[in-house]
Write a protein that holds these residues in place. Sequence first.
Motif, PDB file in Angstrom:
ATOM      1  N   ILE A  20       0.921  -1.319  -0.171  1.00  0.00           N
ATOM      2  CA  ILE A  20      -0.178  -0.317  -0.411  1.00  0.00           C
ATOM      3  C   ILE A  20       1.194   0.834  -0.368  1.00  0.00           C
ATOM      4  O   ILE A  20       0.740   1.934  -0.898  1.00  0.00           O
ATOM      5  CB  ILE A  20      -1.091  -0.274   1.192  1.00  0.00           C
ATOM      6  CG1 ILE A  20      -1.993  -1.055   1.295  1.00  0.00           C
ATOM      7  CG2 ILE A  20      -1.889   0.924   1.579  1.00  0.00           C
ATOM      8  CD1 ILE A  20      -2.545  -1.402   2.546  1.00  0.00           C
ATOM      9  N   ALA A  21       1.752   1.760   0.668  1.00  0.00           N
ATOM     10  CA  ALA A  21       2.913   2.325   0.890  1.00  0.00           C
ATOM     11  C   ALA A  21       3.813   2.681  -0.405  1.00  0.00           C
ATOM     12  O   ALA A  21       3.790   3.823  -1.163  1.00  0.00           O
ATOM     13  CB  ALA A  21       3.617   1.841   2.147  1.00  0.00           C
ATOM     14  N   SER A  22       3.808   1.586  -1.096  1.00  0.00           N
ATOM     15  CA  SER A  22       4.963   1.740  -2.265  1.00  0.00           C
ATOM     16  C   SER A  22       3.697   1.964  -3.111  1.00  0.00           C
ATOM     17  O   SER A  22       4.357   3.029  -4.272  1.00  0.00           O
ATOM     18  CB  SER A  22       4.816  -0.350  -2.461  1.00  0.00           C
ATOM     19  OG  SER A  22       5.599  -0.014  -3.871  1.00  0.00           O
ATOM     20  N   ARG A  23       2.467   1.762  -3.636  1.00  0.00           N
ATOM     21  CA  ARG A  23       1.637   2.070  -4.622  1.00  0.00           C
ATOM     22  C   ARG A  23       1.247   3.490  -4.338  1.00  0.00           C
ATOM     23  O   ARG A  23       0.968   3.825  -4.971  1.00  0.00           O
ATOM     24  CB  ARG A  23       0.095   1.864  -4.324  1.00  0.00           C
ATOM     25  CG  ARG A  23      -0.789   2.088  -5.606  1.00  0.00           C
ATOM     26  CD  ARG A  23      -2.040   0.805  -4.973  1.00  0.00           C
ATOM     27  NE  ARG A  23      -3.027   1.398  -5.437  1.00  0.00           N
ATOM     28  CZ  ARG A  23      -4.581   0.901  -6.592  1.00  0.00           C
ATOM     29  NH1 ARG A  23      -4.383  -0.363  -5.995  1.00  0.00           N
ATOM     30  NH2 ARG A  23      -5.217   1.600  -7.442  1.00  0.00           N
ATOM     31  N   ARG A  24       1.433   3.905  -2.843  1.00  0.00           N
ATOM     32  CA  ARG A  24       0.828   5.550  -2.651  1.00  0.00           C
ATOM     33  C   ARG A  24       1.984   6.570  -3.301  1.00  0.00           C
ATOM     34  O   ARG A  24       1.714   7.860  -3.956  1.00  0.00           O
ATOM     35  CB  ARG A  24       0.256   5.771  -1.143  1.00  0.00           C
ATOM     36  CG  ARG A  24      -0.597   5.534  -0.890  1.00  0.00           C
ATOM     37  CD  ARG A  24      -1.513   5.202   0.564  1.00  0.00           C
ATOM     38  NE  ARG A  24      -2.921   5.065   0.477  1.00  0.00           N
ATOM     39  CZ  ARG A  24      -2.661   4.373   2.506  1.00  0.00           C
ATOM     40  NH1 ARG A  24      -1.341   5.113   3.132  1.00  0.00           N
ATOM     41  NH2 ARG A  24      -3.499   4.014   2.329  1.00  0.00           N
ATOM     42  N   ALA A  25       3.167   5.956  -3.522  1.00  0.00           N
ATOM     43  CA  ALA A  25       4.443   6.255  -3.136  1.00  0.00           C
ATOM     44  C   ALA A  25       4.295   6.567  -5.331  1.00  0.00           C
ATOM     45  O   ALA A  25       4.605   7.735  -5.903  1.00  0.00           O
ATOM     46  CB  ALA A  25       5.787   6.026  -2.781  1.00  0.00           C
ATOM     47  N   LEU A  26       4.216   5.539  -5.843  1.00  0.00           N
ATOM     48  CA  LEU A  26       3.866   5.238  -7.377  1.00  0.00           C
ATOM     49  C   LEU A  26       2.932   6.482  -7.322  1.00  0.00           C
ATOM     50  O   LEU A  26       3.306   7.142  -8.973  1.00  0.00           O
ATOM     51  CB  LEU A  26       3.267   4.225  -7.817  1.00  0.00           C
ATOM     52  CG  LEU A  26       3.940   4.005  -9.477  1.00  0.00           C
ATOM     53  CD1 LEU A  26       5.235   3.956  -9.060  1.00  0.00           C
ATOM     54  CD2 LEU A  26       3.459   2.121  -9.386  1.00  0.00           C
ATOM     55  N   GLU A  27       1.483   6.482  -6.747  1.00  0.00           N
ATOM     56  CA  GLU A  27       0.711   7.356  -7.371  1.00  0.00           C
ATOM     57  C   GLU A  27       0.915   8.022  -7.655  1.00  0.00           C
ATOM     58  O   GLU A  27       0.622   9.772  -7.990  1.00  0.00           O
ATOM     59  CB  GLU A  27      -0.573   7.136  -6.111  1.00  0.00           C
ATOM     60  CG  GLU A  27      -1.694   5.701  -7.373  1.00  0.00           C
ATOM     61  CD  GLU A  27      -2.513   5.330  -6.143  1.00  0.00           C
ATOM     62  OE1 GLU A  27      -2.469   6.083  -5.278  1.00  0.00           O
ATOM     63  OE2 GLU A  27      -3.356   4.059  -6.468  1.00  0.00           O
ATOM     64  N   GLU A  28       1.463   8.952  -6.136  1.00  0.00           N
ATOM     65  CA  GLU A  28       1.894   9.965  -5.909  1.00  0.00           C
ATOM     66  C   GLU A  28       3.557  10.395  -7.309  1.00  0.00           C
ATOM     67  O   GLU A  28       3.460  11.802  -7.970  1.00  0.00           O
ATOM     68  CB  GLU A  28       2.849  10.611  -4.450  1.00  0.00           C
ATOM     69  CG  GLU A  28       3.154  11.900  -4.088  1.00  0.00           C
ATOM     70  CD  GLU A  28       2.525  13.112  -4.590  1.00  0.00           C
ATOM     71  OE1 GLU A  28       2.574  14.281  -4.702  1.00  0.00           O
ATOM     72  OE2 GLU A  28       0.659  13.114  -4.054  1.00  0.00           O
ATOM     73  N   GLU A  29       4.261   9.718  -7.382  1.00  0.00           N
ATOM     74  CA  GLU A  29       4.608  10.570  -8.394  1.00  0.00           C
ATOM     75  C   GLU A  29       4.664  10.640  -9.888  1.00  0.00           C
ATOM     76  O   GLU A  29       4.882  11.788 -10.624  1.00  0.00           O
ATOM     77  CB  GLU A  29       6.032   8.942  -8.427  1.00  0.00           C
ATOM     78  CG  GLU A  29       6.832   9.456  -9.728  1.00  0.00           C
ATOM     79  CD  GLU A  29       8.286   8.631  -9.270  1.00  0.00           C
ATOM     80  OE1 GLU A  29       9.226   8.823 -10.248  1.00  0.00           O
ATOM     81  OE2 GLU A  29       8.921   8.942  -8.270  1.00  0.00           O
ATOM     82  N   VAL A  30       3.229   9.711  -9.977  1.00  0.00           N
ATOM     83  CA  VAL A  30       2.826   9.706 -11.360  1.00  0.00           C
ATOM     84  C   VAL A  30       1.543  11.304 -10.892  1.00  0.00           C
ATOM     85  O   VAL A  30       1.539  11.988 -12.172  1.00  0.00           O
ATOM     86  CB  VAL A  30       1.820   8.386 -11.458  1.00  0.00           C
ATOM     87  CG1 VAL A  30       0.586   9.112 -12.582  1.00  0.00           C
ATOM     88  CG2 VAL A  30       2.496   7.742 -11.869  1.00  0.00           C
ATOM     89  N   ARG A  31       1.183  11.167 -10.297  1.00  0.00           N
ATOM     90  CA  ARG A  31       0.954  12.318 -10.378  1.00  0.00           C
ATOM     91  C   ARG A  31       1.508  14.016 -10.094  1.00  0.00           C
ATOM     92  O   ARG A  31       1.079  14.854 -10.623  1.00  0.00           O
ATOM     93  CB  ARG A  31      -0.292  12.611  -9.026  1.00  0.00           C
ATOM     94  CG  ARG A  31      -1.218  13.949  -8.674  1.00  0.00           C
ATOM     95  CD  ARG A  31      -1.761  14.046  -7.911  1.00  0.00           C
ATOM     96  NE  ARG A  31      -0.321  14.439  -6.131  1.00  0.00           N
ATOM     97  CZ  ARG A  31       0.063  15.548  -5.753  1.00  0.00           C
ATOM     98  NH1 ARG A  31       0.226  16.696  -6.619  1.00  0.00           N
ATOM     99  NH2 ARG A  31       1.126  15.839  -4.873  1.00  0.00           N
ATOM    100  N   ARG A  32       2.631  13.825  -9.270  1.00  0.00           N
ATOM    101  CA  ARG A  32       3.390  14.591  -9.906  1.00  0.00           C
ATOM    102  C   ARG A  32       4.095  15.551 -11.594  1.00  0.00           C
ATOM    103  O   ARG A  32       4.761  16.163 -11.484  1.00  0.00           O
ATOM    104  CB  ARG A  32       4.764  14.053  -8.801  1.00  0.00           C
ATOM    105  CG  ARG A  32       5.832  16.039  -8.505  1.00  0.00           C
ATOM    106  CD  ARG A  32       6.956  16.003  -8.244  1.00  0.00           C
ATOM    107  NE  ARG A  32       7.802  14.194  -8.032  1.00  0.00           N
ATOM    108  CZ  ARG A  32       8.861  14.055  -9.451  1.00  0.00           C
ATOM    109  NH1 ARG A  32       8.369  15.712 -10.448  1.00  0.00           N
ATOM    110  NH2 ARG A  32       9.360  13.579  -9.163  1.00  0.00           N
TER     111      ARG A  32
END
Length: 140
Positions: A114-126
């Motif tokens: 879950i933490a990895s996915r959130r970090a990846l989603e944040e990177e995509v958003r950025r």
Amino acid sequence: MLFATSLIAFVLIVIAWMMHVQHQHTIKMVEKHNDWDNRKREFLLSQVRRRTKVTHTIVLIAAAFLVSNIVPVNIFYVLYWACVSLLLLRIVLLAGLDGFATKNYILSLRDERIASRRALEEEVRRMREEKAQAGTHSEE
């Protein structure tokens, strides 16, 4: 009665042997895969240690069934089977401990994902925001 207790003891010994073979297989897999993370390796090895205790307890219960025919039917007989019941209780407690440890391990893996996915989603958003900002600067 001797045949029945011998048959039960034989079945328990076969089950313990099959469990032992599975434990050895798990140990070989852990030794073979050095690329696995330490937490996974430690979890599997501690699981094998717990389950090996259960295997030894099953062998003790099998031996108790074999010896049960020579125990006199008096207070010692009751104490004898009370001790066998304690061995069964040990198996139940170790199974509960094993289930609890497995649940904790799986939940920690889930939390990591879950933490990895959130970090990846944040990177995509950025990256999308940067792309959108770059698009508005090129139009000016």
